[in-house]
Design an enzyme around this catalytic site. Structure first.
Site, PDB file in Angstrom:
ATOM      1  N   GLU A   1      11.496  27.479  30.432  1.00 32.94           N
ATOM      2  CA  GLU A   1      10.276  27.308  32.007  1.00 32.94           C
ATOM      3  C   GLU A   1       9.774  25.734  31.011  1.00 32.94           C
ATOM      4  OE1 GLU A   1       7.559  30.593  31.245  1.00 32.94           O
ATOM      5  OE2 GLU A   1       9.115  31.577  31.501  1.00 32.94           O
TER       6      GLU A   1
ATOM      7  N   GLU B   1       9.233  36.591  27.462  1.00 35.89           N
ATOM      8  CA  GLU B   1       8.587  36.263  26.216  1.00 35.89           C
ATOM      9  C   GLU B   1       8.023  37.839  25.466  1.00 35.89           C
ATOM     10  OE1 GLU B   1       5.090  33.858  27.504  1.00 35.89           O
ATOM     11  OE2 GLU B   1       6.390  32.090  27.285  1.00 35.89           O
TER      12      GLU B   1
HETATM   13  C1  GAL Z   1       4.822  31.648  30.664  1.00 37.26           C
HETATM   14  C2  GAL Z   1       4.748  32.698  30.657  1.00 37.26           C
HETATM   15  C3  GAL Z   1       5.466  32.568  32.625  1.00 37.26           C
HETATM   16  C4  GAL Z   1       4.594  32.080  33.661  1.00 37.26           C
HETATM   17  C5  GAL Z   1       3.663  30.959  32.530  1.00 37.26           C
HETATM   18  C6  GAL Z   1       2.580  30.060  32.901  1.00 37.26           C
HETATM   19  O1  GAL Z   1       4.236  32.342  28.803  1.00 37.26           O
HETATM   20  O2  GAL Z   1       6.169  32.711  30.529  1.00 37.26           O
HETATM   21  O3  GAL Z   1       6.180  34.323  33.631  1.00 37.26           O
HETATM   22  O4  GAL Z   1       2.958  32.561  33.060  1.00 37.26           O
HETATM   23  O5  GAL Z   1       3.884  30.715  30.790  1.00 37.26           O
HETATM   24  O6  GAL Z   1       2.651  28.744  31.485  1.00 37.26           O
END
Ligand code: GAL
Length: 704
Positions: free
Chosen positions: A323, A158
């Site tokens: 994710e 990110e």
């Molecule tokens: C994302 C991040 C992850 C984790 C996740 C939690 O933005 O890439 O490492 O922190 O959020 O929701």
């Protein structure tokens, strides 16, 4: 970019299911690492992303490398048929580095230098940080280049934010010198520095925007945001240098941020530019399902819109959901559990819009620190007998059944323009109304609901089961029948020519109030708005009125030639006072001193038409108006029958088949009429036609 890299690695012909796996946090628990493999297989996971924050575990002291644990994990994965997306660790660095080389630490816009800590806390310009990331990436690439588990690189995590250190200031000045041909007069003109005596006489006087200094020169803010985009990409390019050389056939991605902060599009960078540099687009999706401020259906529309941005970034190529959470997100205001059924439905929603993966943050909940309560596949109880684990396994099962859909595409005859630079400029403009006023570092932002306005137009197509791409203003318009460009405030060079050509050739354009106002430097067009869109729209926009929250006006369509629309629609927020030049007036304002002035027009231009909606319309108008265009232009809906409210249908196809995802984003059971076509339900194998029933949060995947 190599052409063969533009699709997922040829080794992969399955949907990826799995996600962020952080064994580096569990090196003192070998029994847990062993158990992970058993559980992954049980959960039908076939892919993990590792080493995202692993730097201090692979280089605990400068030059002292401890890759052995990573070797073991890579080997364990391949032994169990689990693919690895290997991350470069630049998203967070070891403490020894910040201590020894403080230049790697980020400086914020108030010019305060950060301490070591958190993550994403590095300078993108620092030669030391660039050297260190290059070196560690080279070692990773050399070590794992032939490893059979490796299918893709996940570069950093990110990317976001900005650094205002001296190195970045110098880089910004050099970037500006290049942009303005070393000519300060050109910059002074573009930034309109006569304002408040801001004229610059030496490049050394330029600083990045700051709450302590300059923040009101819009051209300056825009250039800074463009510089931050370029500098982030430049940093990334340095990261992938050794990777491209050593593993030329392994595709590269970086996970873009979806809706935080503000889709990752506001502060940070222009993902359209960044996408040119990656092989596969991926993004992180964290909607607040089941919140109390919008319906599930409204939220689903917004999530679909973001999926469609990410699909459109590389011209429709399938993307990855890198994710998402199998359960709750621990950083929302209220950390609501995903209700039963929502995990499958939201996963299928991703697929329906072109995703080729369902990957989670994260595999196993950590024991400590800020994410220990974030939803994960494996809870602290450490076993498979949980609701979340069962739902994840079910998604894995479903993905196997749908395998033939992987790699298929989604085609659209409609595009909505949602442009990042336009967003930056609209948010910065001091005019209209202060809606959702917020602070973002040095910026005080008067959001004018640009994103929401685009999503509201998009919703009319979602409701009808019509696929839409979400593009920026530089994309090719020629493949669409209809291009909708709400609030196209900024019109960059050549865009108007391309729009004119699109309409001349028979395309239909819809644009709205607050369009054609500024050029690429945020300088107002002279000679009448909508500036370069005046010819194609056939109108002149003289002034814009802003309405208080409790004020409304109406568009009256009485006697107009638009059948199937009501006689009157409420409008709010903004009323553009326009004069029809060559355009035909379809609707007029009802009230106020501008009663009877045009509020909706259409201009015949070449073989096409350009509509201008002069005021902010509501859902009723949008549904009726865009439905009419869908019918008039013969735009295909995925399903023949009318979809009930809150249900959409989206289609992916390949040369042999069409796959239709019907999704119920409501809390009620719904009946959907399928018409005469006979479909196979890909999950149950049943033949379906005429009418189907869908449960609350139900989803069906049909093959024609
Ligand atoms: C994302 C991040 C992850 C984790 C996740 C939690 O933005 O890439 O490492 O922190 O959020 O929701």
């Amino acid at each position: 970019m190599n052409k063969e890299l533009s699709v997922l690695n040829s080794k992969i012909n399955v949907f990826l299911h799995g996600g962020d796996y952080n064994p580096d946090q569990w090196l003192n628990y070998p029994e847990i690492l062993k158990e992970d493999v058993r559980l992954m297989k049980l959960a039908n996971c076939n892919c993990v992303t590792i080493n995202i924050f692993g730097w201090s575990a692979i280089e605990p002291e400068e030059g002292n490398y401890t890759f052995e644990w990573l070797d073991k994990i890579m080997n364990d994965m391949v032994a169990n048929n689990i693919h690895v997306i290997l991350a470069t660790p630049s998203g967070a660095r070891p403490a020894w580095m910040s201590e020894k080389y403080p230049e790697v630490l980020r400086v914020s816009s108030d010019r305060g230098k950060n301490l070591h800590g958190q993550r994403h806390n590095h300078c993108f310009t620092s030669p030391v940080y660039r050297k260190k990331t290059y070196e560690i990436n080279k070692l990773l690439a050399e070590r794992y280049k032939d490893h059979p588990a490796l299918i893709m690189w996940h570069i950093s995590n990110e990317y976001s934010g900005e650094c205002h250190c001296e190195l970045c200031q110098e880089a910004f000045r050099n970037w500006l010198k290049k942009k303005y041909d070393n000519n300060l007069d050109k910059l002074n003109e573009a930034w309109w520095t006569g304002f408040w005596s801001h004229k610059l006489t030496n490049w050394s006087q330029i600083e990045s925007p700051s709450e302590k200094g300059e923040k009101f020169v819009h051209g300056h803010n825009l250039d800074w945001q463009r510089f931050v985009t370029d500098q982030t990409i430049d940093f990334y390019k340095n990261e992938i240098l050794p990777i491209r050389t050593i593993t030329p056939n392994i595709p590269v991605t970086t996970n873009f941020m979806g809706s935080y902060p503000h889709m990752g599009l506001y502060i940070g960078f222009d993902c359209w530019k960044f996408a040119e540099e990656v092989d596969v687009v991926s993004w992180d999706s964290y909607p607040a399902w089941h919140n109390n401020f919008e319906s599930t259906y409204d939220l689903a529309v917004n999530v679909s819109f973001v999926h469609d941005i990410y699909r459109s970034l590389k011209g429709g190529q399938p993307f990855l959901i890198m994710e998402n959470t199998p359960s709750l997100v621990n950083w929302q205001d209220v950390n609501k559990l995903k209700r039963p059924g929502m995990h499958l439905l939201s996963s299928m929603q991703g697929l329906a819009h072109g995703a080729d993966s369902i990957l989670y943050f994260q595999w196993r909940k950590g024991r400590g620190a800020s994410e220990k309560f974030h939803g994960a596949v494996v809870d602290h109880s450490g076993q498979e007998n949980t609701r979340v684990f069962r739902e994840v396994s079910e998604v894995g099962e479903v993905l196997k059944k749908l395998q033939e859909i992987q790699g298929s595409i989604k085609e659209s005859e409609v595009a909505i323009i949602y442009d990042v630079e336009n967003r930056w400029a609209i948010d910065d403009a001091q005019c209209l109304k202060k809606e959702n006023k917020e602070h973002e570092g040095y910026r005080q932002v008067d959001r004018k609901r640009y994103e929401e306005t685009c999503q509201k137009a998009y919703k009319a197509f979602w409701n009808r089961g019509v696929s839409a791409d979400v593009i920026n203003m530089d994309c090719d318009f020629s493949k669409y029948k209809l291009v909708v460009a709400p609030m196209l405030y900024m019109v960059r060079p050549k865009v108007a020519d391309r729009i004119n050509e699109f309409v001349k050739q028979g395309g239909t354009l819809v644009t709205t109030y607050f369009s054609g106002i500024v050029d690429e430097n945020d300088l107002c067009f002279l000679g009448g708005f909508p500036g370069p869109l005046r010819e194609v729209t056939g109108i002149w926009a003289e002034e814009i009125d802003s309405l208080y929250e409790n004020e409304v006006n109406y568009i009256e369509l009485k006697g107009s030639k638009i059948d199937s629309l009501k006689e009157s629609y409420e409008v709010k927020d903004y009323c553009d006072l326009i004069h029809a030049e060559t355009a035909e007036v379809l609707g007029v304002y009802k009230n106020d001193f501008y009663a009877n002035m045009p509020a909706l027009t259409v201009n015949n231009y070449g073989k096409g038409k350009a509509y201008y909606i002069a005021a902010r319309t509501g859902e009723d108008f949008n549904n009726d108006f865009y439905s009419k265009l869908i019918d008039d232009l013969n735009i295909k809906s995925v399903i023949d029958g009318k979809l009930p409210k809150g249900v959409t249908a989206q289609m992916r196809s390949n040369k042999d088949n069409k796959y239709i995802f019907v999704m119920n984003f409501t809390e009620e059971e719904k009946k959907i009429s399928l018409g005469e076509t006979i479909y196979i339900d890909m999950l149950s194998g049943e033949a379906l036609s005429k009418e189907i029933h869908m449960d609350k949060y139900g989803v069906k995947i049909l093959k024609e």
